[in-house]
Design a protein around this motif. Structure first.
Motif, PDB file in Angstrom:
ATOM      1  N   LYS A  77      41.888  47.506  52.109  1.00 48.69           N
ATOM      2  CA  LYS A  77      41.506  48.226  50.883  1.00 48.69           C
ATOM      3  C   LYS A  77      42.623  49.167  50.415  1.00 48.69           C
ATOM      4  N   VAL A  78      43.851  48.617  50.373  1.00 47.75           N
ATOM      5  CA  VAL A  78      44.984  49.462  50.008  1.00 47.75           C
ATOM      6  C   VAL A  78      45.132  49.684  48.509  1.00 47.75           C
ATOM      7  N   ALA A  79      44.574  48.773  47.708  1.00 48.13           N
ATOM      8  CA  ALA A  79      44.832  48.869  46.271  1.00 48.13           C
ATOM      9  C   ALA A  79      44.150  50.084  45.661  1.00 48.13           C
ATOM     10  N   LEU A  80      44.943  50.925  45.049  1.00 45.77           N
ATOM     11  CA  LEU A  80      44.401  52.097  44.379  1.00 45.77           C
ATOM     12  C   LEU A  80      44.630  51.959  42.885  1.00 45.77           C
ATOM     13  N   PRO A  81      43.676  52.383  42.093  1.00 48.17           N
ATOM     14  CA  PRO A  81      43.832  52.212  40.643  1.00 48.17           C
ATOM     15  C   PRO A  81      44.864  53.168  40.048  1.00 48.17           C
ATOM     16  N   VAL A  82      46.116  52.743  40.082  1.00 48.84           N
ATOM     17  CA  VAL A  82      47.195  53.519  39.482  1.00 48.84           C
ATOM     18  C   VAL A  82      47.758  52.702  38.339  1.00 48.84           C
ATOM     19  N   SER A  83      47.885  53.284  37.160  1.00 51.65           N
ATOM     20  CA  SER A  83      48.470  52.497  36.088  1.00 51.65           C
ATOM     21  C   SER A  83      49.978  52.673  36.123  1.00 51.65           C
ATOM     22  N   GLY A  84      50.660  51.597  36.434  1.00 55.29           N
ATOM     23  CA  GLY A  84      52.104  51.646  36.610  1.00 55.29           C
ATOM     24  C   GLY A  84      52.840  51.659  35.286  1.00 55.29           C
ATOM     25  N   SER A  85      54.044  52.209  35.297  1.00 53.19           N
ATOM     26  CA  SER A  85      54.832  52.214  34.067  1.00 53.19           C
ATOM     27  C   SER A  85      56.248  51.744  34.362  1.00 53.19           C
ATOM     28  N   GLY A  86      56.433  51.057  35.468  1.00 57.51           N
ATOM     29  CA  GLY A  86      57.758  50.604  35.859  1.00 57.51           C
ATOM     30  C   GLY A  86      58.136  49.291  35.223  1.00 57.51           C
ATOM     31  N   ILE A  87      58.730  48.413  36.024  1.00 61.30           N
ATOM     32  CA  ILE A  87      59.179  47.128  35.493  1.00 61.30           C
ATOM     33  C   ILE A  87      57.984  46.236  35.153  1.00 61.30           C
ATOM     34  N   LYS A  88      58.199  45.415  34.145  1.00 60.41           N
ATOM     35  CA  LYS A  88      57.141  44.480  33.731  1.00 60.41           C
ATOM     36  C   LYS A  88      57.074  43.322  34.723  1.00 60.41           C
ATOM     37  N   VAL A  89      55.899  43.141  35.283  1.00 64.34           N
ATOM     38  CA  VAL A  89      55.716  42.061  36.262  1.00 64.34           C
ATOM     39  C   VAL A  89      54.529  41.201  35.832  1.00 64.34           C
ATOM     40  N   THR A  90      54.710  39.889  35.896  1.00 69.25           N
ATOM     41  CA  THR A  90      53.585  39.006  35.650  1.00 69.25           C
ATOM     42  C   THR A  90      53.262  38.254  36.934  1.00 69.25           C
ATOM     43  N   TYR A  91      52.127  37.576  36.958  1.00 72.12           N
ATOM     44  CA  TYR A  91      51.709  36.913  38.193  1.00 72.12           C
ATOM     45  C   TYR A  91      51.369  35.447  37.942  1.00 72.12           C
ATOM     46  N   HIS A  92      51.870  34.602  38.819  1.00 69.44           N
ATOM     47  CA  HIS A  92      51.535  33.176  38.776  1.00 69.44           C
ATOM     48  C   HIS A  92      50.545  32.872  39.893  1.00 69.44           C
ATOM     49  N   ASP A  93      49.409  32.253  39.537  1.00 67.39           N
ATOM     50  CA  ASP A  93      48.414  31.866  40.536  1.00 67.39           C
ATOM     51  C   ASP A  93      48.842  30.595  41.248  1.00 67.39           C
ATOM     52  N   PRO A  94      49.131  30.667  42.544  1.00 70.72           N
ATOM     53  CA  PRO A  94      49.371  29.414  43.271  1.00 70.72           C
ATOM     54  C   PRO A  94      48.057  28.617  43.298  1.00 70.72           C
ATOM     55  N   CYS A  95      48.137  27.319  43.047  1.00 73.07           N
ATOM     56  CA  CYS A  95      46.920  26.503  43.011  1.00 73.07           C
ATOM     57  C   CYS A  95      46.127  26.635  44.298  1.00 73.07           C
ATOM     58  N   HIS A  96      46.851  26.611  45.421  1.00 70.72           N
ATOM     59  CA  HIS A  96      46.138  26.596  46.703  1.00 70.72           C
ATOM     60  C   HIS A  96      45.490  27.936  47.020  1.00 70.72           C
ATOM     61  N   LEU A  97      45.879  28.962  46.296  1.00 70.62           N
ATOM     62  CA  LEU A  97      45.225  30.246  46.496  1.00 70.62           C
ATOM     63  C   LEU A  97      44.046  30.398  45.536  1.00 70.62           C
ATOM     64  N   LYS A  98      44.272  30.102  44.255  1.00 69.80           N
ATOM     65  CA  LYS A  98      43.181  30.291  43.304  1.00 69.80           C
ATOM     66  C   LYS A  98      42.159  29.158  43.381  1.00 69.80           C
ATOM     67  N   LYS A  99      42.646  27.921  43.293  1.00 77.38           N
ATOM     68  CA  LYS A  99      41.695  26.812  43.203  1.00 77.38           C
ATOM     69  C   LYS A  99      41.100  26.448  44.551  1.00 77.38           C
ATOM     70  N   SER A 100      41.894  26.559  45.630  1.00 78.11           N
ATOM     71  CA  SER A 100      41.350  26.207  46.936  1.00 78.11           C
ATOM     72  C   SER A 100      40.638  27.379  47.589  1.00 78.11           C
ATOM     73  N   MET A 101      41.241  28.566  47.525  1.00 77.00           N
ATOM     74  CA  MET A 101      40.704  29.712  48.270  1.00 77.00           C
ATOM     75  C   MET A 101      39.947  30.705  47.390  1.00 77.00           C
ATOM     76  N   LYS A 102      39.973  30.484  46.082  1.00 73.96           N
ATOM     77  CA  LYS A 102      39.324  31.403  45.127  1.00 73.96           C
ATOM     78  C   LYS A 102      39.877  32.829  45.247  1.00 73.96           C
TER      79      LYS A 102
END
Lengths: 429, 462
Positions: A309-334
């Motif tokens: 439970k490390v994720a804390l709701p902090v709104s970042g203002s640093g570098i722009k980062v996007t995320y790619h869902d690996p199929c085996h993580l999203k589609k296989s493991m949800k």
């Protein structure tokens, strides 16, 4: 030959109950990344299932043609995740590949790699260690931001790829095997970096170890880990797959731990889903052993968010980062919220969602080697979406996706870095 | 067998990669979504421009090869299953360009292989609306939609595909170009051939370009879900809403079995213990009018015995309700290996009688039938869940289907609301029409396709 075909048909009968569930609605055409490029029915799940059915009912003689179509698949699971009838497409295709391969035989090159090399981790590692020292002779750096290379000479196996070079030193030489007790973190985990992290992206493995150490998690990372087995199984080599499963099973059964973590979506899905799925031919006790280890397998980002439970709701203002869902993580493991949660709570990150984030990158393991042109076309869509998002970094949770996206971005001369979510997380510690 | 020289000719015309003659490729185009036997085509051709399409048709005609045009192959009556002797499949997915969207004159010109949902999305991006939304829209092609006169959820208020076809330009059997209709609201030039093409299932010509009417989108909408303990009360509510002069843009009914299958699949939060639910949406050009209609609908539902009526709070909730409805058929398909989806349609006032008859038939033949459908336009989808490998059970399915059609016709209904006749229902055609109707249709067919090569055997048999 005719008698053989009858045998093959009989073996395929075991898939009949699963295949009949396909009602041929054709909705898989809307999500299949391969079909989007080739527009051929034989390349989409409905077509492949129809071909397998016809092969099993002895209506079709050209088993080789069916095998070819069967291999024209990324095993990304997009069809299965969207199948209205809930057809277990990946189960069918993996089992069918094993059956058809048993009948057709494995191509000599694959046989040499899987049976002679992959199943012998010590030899496999030594050869790649040597290769990493000499690779500079044949390749040259292509992109500084991405860290990719391309060929200096006209080498058919490399083609025009901008590939990630083998790391100078693999993870297992940078970070010694360990077996530590938990501190305040309370948990003890086993760590399975996977082949690509070990050999190409040791920094990802180091980031994971840094995070685990920071949170005072006990780590069991034994020496002598073998491949998870998916490359062999995807090529229909069940024998090598079984050997690899057994090797890893014996290695990890030596110790007790709460979770078996990997930073590789494909390794996670393979060990969690495919290991038990393909254990039907094993003894009862072996099946139980596999099931109990499989149940402990977890993606590293899921562990960080759901368990620690490390994720804390902090709104970042640093570098722009996007995320790619690996199929085996999203589609296989949800698993798709956890890696995003880690990014969104990263104070150095300004998270931006790209269009079609869960669209396959087109790597598909050996699919990339066998069908590079199609793989590249699929990858180009991913690249376009990454660039359109305006991100400076594309993060993901699978080293195979990282390689593919690096290739595409580097070839397009984009100044976008490719990182594992855990690397960005570790940078904040 | 197709000669080597002809094969070479096709390859020169279309490029090697667009001529598929291997056994595995041909098998992959031998079926569609109908529960019918597969027929293996001799050749699969994929033209990628208009000229190639015309020449392909001409070459097939010269060589007496029966042509079946195929988009995404989602047909539910066997319309895209090729012909037995020397059948050739002509794919349209290489002809997938939106040629024009005209925002001043409210029309669009498309090639036949454009995917319905992609077209609708592009139209919406320009602030306009293309209403027909068949269940397969994520993959179905517009050429196929016109060929089958596809319907969808919005049929009651907005009509079906035929209501949006302004023109169809096509290649005739000889591969000559025929133009019909146009881009103007009024157009009486020549015979109304465009409308003849609608629903012709590929038997009269091979579409090259289609001109569609576009409309301004509604600005406001309200979606509701009404639960009933008795399916007859739901049916009576449908009749009552229409009788009160309210035309919802969608008025969908799901029976108990269907509700449970859908909920299992989508987890949309449907009431699994209800005998039936109605999903109702009203829309219009002004929010006040829409809210007014919505309130009236709620009142009518309650008056007719709805045990609970909810209104979707926001767009996301509304979307989720409709997503669930869209998954009705696929969700039913999970229950048993084979799904026989019928679309017998009755005048909407006859819905209670039709649903009762379907439930009686299910009991009589000991079959699982889930019924859902476009209750607003009387287009029900009694969906029989079975296993075609069980010969005895499948025989009962065939008997049940026969009886469902008999009942639909006796209630003044029709064999098919939107799935087409294809080969699946052609044997019942005379029951609904007359012998002379079929002879007339066959004469028409013979006149424009003397060699009987345009998707022969479909609709009118022969």
């Amino acid at each position: 030959m005719h008698e053989d075909l009858h045998q093959l048909a009989k073996m395929l009968h075991e898939l009949d109950d699963q295949m009949v569930a396909c009602m041929k609605c054709g909705l898989c055409q809307s999500v299949c990344p391969v079909f989007a490029e080739t527009m051929r029915e034989g390349d989409v799940a409905r077509g492949k299932i129809a071909l397998l059915e016809n092969l099993s009912h002895e209506m079709i003689k050209d088993a080789e043609g069916v095998q070819e179509k069967l291999n024209m698949c990324l095993l990304c699971g997009s069809c299965a995740a969207n199948c209205p009838s809930g057809v277990k497409v990946l189960d069918i295709f993996l089992k069918a590949r094993v059956i058809v391969n048993t009948y057709m035989g494995l191509p000599p090159a694959k046989k040499a790699i899987f049976q002679g090399l992959l199943t012998k981790p010590a030899l496999f590692n030594t050869i790649l260690d040597v290769a990493s020292k000499f690779q500079g002779i044949f390749t040259k750096p292509a992109s500084e931001v991405i860290g990719s290379s391309c060929s200096r000479i006209n080498a058919p196996i490399i083609g025009d790829r901008h590939f990630m070079p083998l790391a100078k030193k693999p993870l297992r030489k940078l970070e010694s095997a360990r077996n530590t007790r938990p501190g305040k973190g309370g948990y003890r985990v086993a760590f399975f970096p996977g082949c690509v992290v070990d050999k190409v992206y040791p920094k990802v493995g180091q980031a994971v170890l840094k995070a685990l150490t920071h949170h005072e998690i006990g780590v069991y990372m034994p020496a002598g880990q073998a491949c998870c087995g998916i490359p062999a199984l995807a090529s229909g080599d069940k024998e090598s797959f079984d050997k690899l499963v057994q090797h890893n099973l014996e290695l990890f059964e030596k110790e007790n731990f709460d979770y078996l973590l990997t930073p590789c979506a494909t390794c996670t899905a393979t060990m969690h889903e495919i290991w038990p799925l393909m254990s039907g031919n094993q003894t009862q006790s072996m099946q139980e052993r596999i099931a109990s280890l499989s149940a402990k397998v977890m993606d590293i980002t899921q562990f960080m968010v759901d368990v620690l439970k490390v994720a804390l709701p902090v709104s970042g203002s640093g570098i722009k980062v996007t995320y790619h869902d690996p199929c085996h993580l999203k589609k296989s493991m949800k698993v798709f919220e956890q890696p995003r949660a880690l990014l969104k709570s990263n104070p150095r990150v300004q998270f931006v969602e790209m269009a079609e984030a869960d669209r396959c990158c087109g790597c598909g393991g050996s699919f990339n080697l066998q069908h590079y042109n199609v793989s590249k076309e699929i990858g180009q869509h991913k690249r376009d979406n990454i660039v359109a998002s305006g991100a400076q970094v594309v993060a993901t949770a699978c080293p195979a996706c990282m390689m593919q996206m690096s290739d595409m971005l580097s070839q397009n001369k984009d100044q976008v870095a490719v990182k594992h979510v855990m690397e960005l997380y570790a940078e904040t510690l | 067998m197709i000669s080597t020289s002809l094969l070479t000719e096709f390859k020169n015309l279309l490029g090697k990669e667009n001529v598929m003659d291997s056994e595995s490729d041909r098998h992959a185009y031998s079926y569609d979504a109908a529960v019918l036997d597969a027929v293996i085509p001799e050749l699969v051709l994929r033209p990628t421009n208009s000229e190639q399409l015309g020449k392909t048709v001409a070459l097939c005609n010269e060589n007496k090869l029966p042509m079946t045009v195929r988009g995404a192959g989602t047909n539910l009556s066997g319309g895209t299953i090729p012909t037995k002797e020397h059948g050739v499949v002509i794919l349209t997915n290489g002809l997938n360009k939106i040629l024009e969207i005209n925002e001043q004159d409210l029309y669009a010109v498309v090639q036949p292989g454009v995917v319905t949902a992609k077209f609708a999305a592009e139209v919406a991006r320009r602030g306009l609306f293309y209403p027909p939304d068949p269940g397969s829209q994520a993959v179905s092609t517009l050429g196929g939609n016109v060929s089958e006169n596809a319907g969808g959820l919005r049929g009651l208020k907005y009509g079906v595909t035929k209501d949006y076809v302004m023109g169809v330009n096509f290649w005739n059997a000889e591969g000559e170009y025929v133009k019909s209709g146009g881009k103007t609201v009024k157009c009486v030039t020549g015979l109304n051939i465009s409308q003849l093409m609608v629903g012709s299932e590929g038997t009269l010509g091979v579409f090259d370009e289609i001109i569609f009417k576009l409309v301004p989108p509604p600005v406001a909408s309200k979606a509701m879900l009404a639960e009933f303990d008795d399916i007859n009360k739901a049916s009576e509510t449908v009749a009552a809403i229409i009788a009160n002069k309210i035309v919802p843009c969608t008025l969908e009914l799901l029976d108990n079995a269907t509700i449970n299958y859908v909920e299992d699949f989508t987890k949309a939060g449907l009431p699994c213990d209800a005998a039936a639910i109605l999903l109702i949406e009203v829309d219009g050009g002004h929010i006040a009018l829409v809210e007014d209609d919505a309130e009236k609908v709620v009142e009518i539902c309650k008056k007719n015995g709805a045990r609970r009526v909810q209104m979707a709070k926001d767009a996301a909730e509304k979307n989720k309700l409709w997503e669930a409805r869209r998954n009705a058929l696929p969700a039913l398909a999970r229950a048993r290996p084979t799904t026989v989806l019928e679309d017998a349609t009755v005048p909407r006032s006859q819905i209670p009688a039709m649903i009762k008859a379907i439930n009686d038939i299910a009991a009589k033949y000991k079959l699982q039938i889930g019924t859902f459908g476009h209750a607003g336009d009387g287009n029900l989808h009694p969906t029989i869940l079975t296993d075609k490998r069980d010969k005895e059970e499948f025989h009962r399915v065939e008997q049940a289907v026969d009886e469902i059609f008999d009942v639909a016709l006796s209630l003044g209904g029709t064999l098919s609301g939107e799935h087409g006749i294809g080969t699946a229902k052609s044997k019942w055609l005379e029951k609904e029409t007359t012998k002379a109707t079929i002879i007339y249709s066959r004469r028409l067919k013979k006149a424009v396709d003397p060699n009987y090569l345009l998707n022969p055997g479909k609709i009118i048999g022969g």
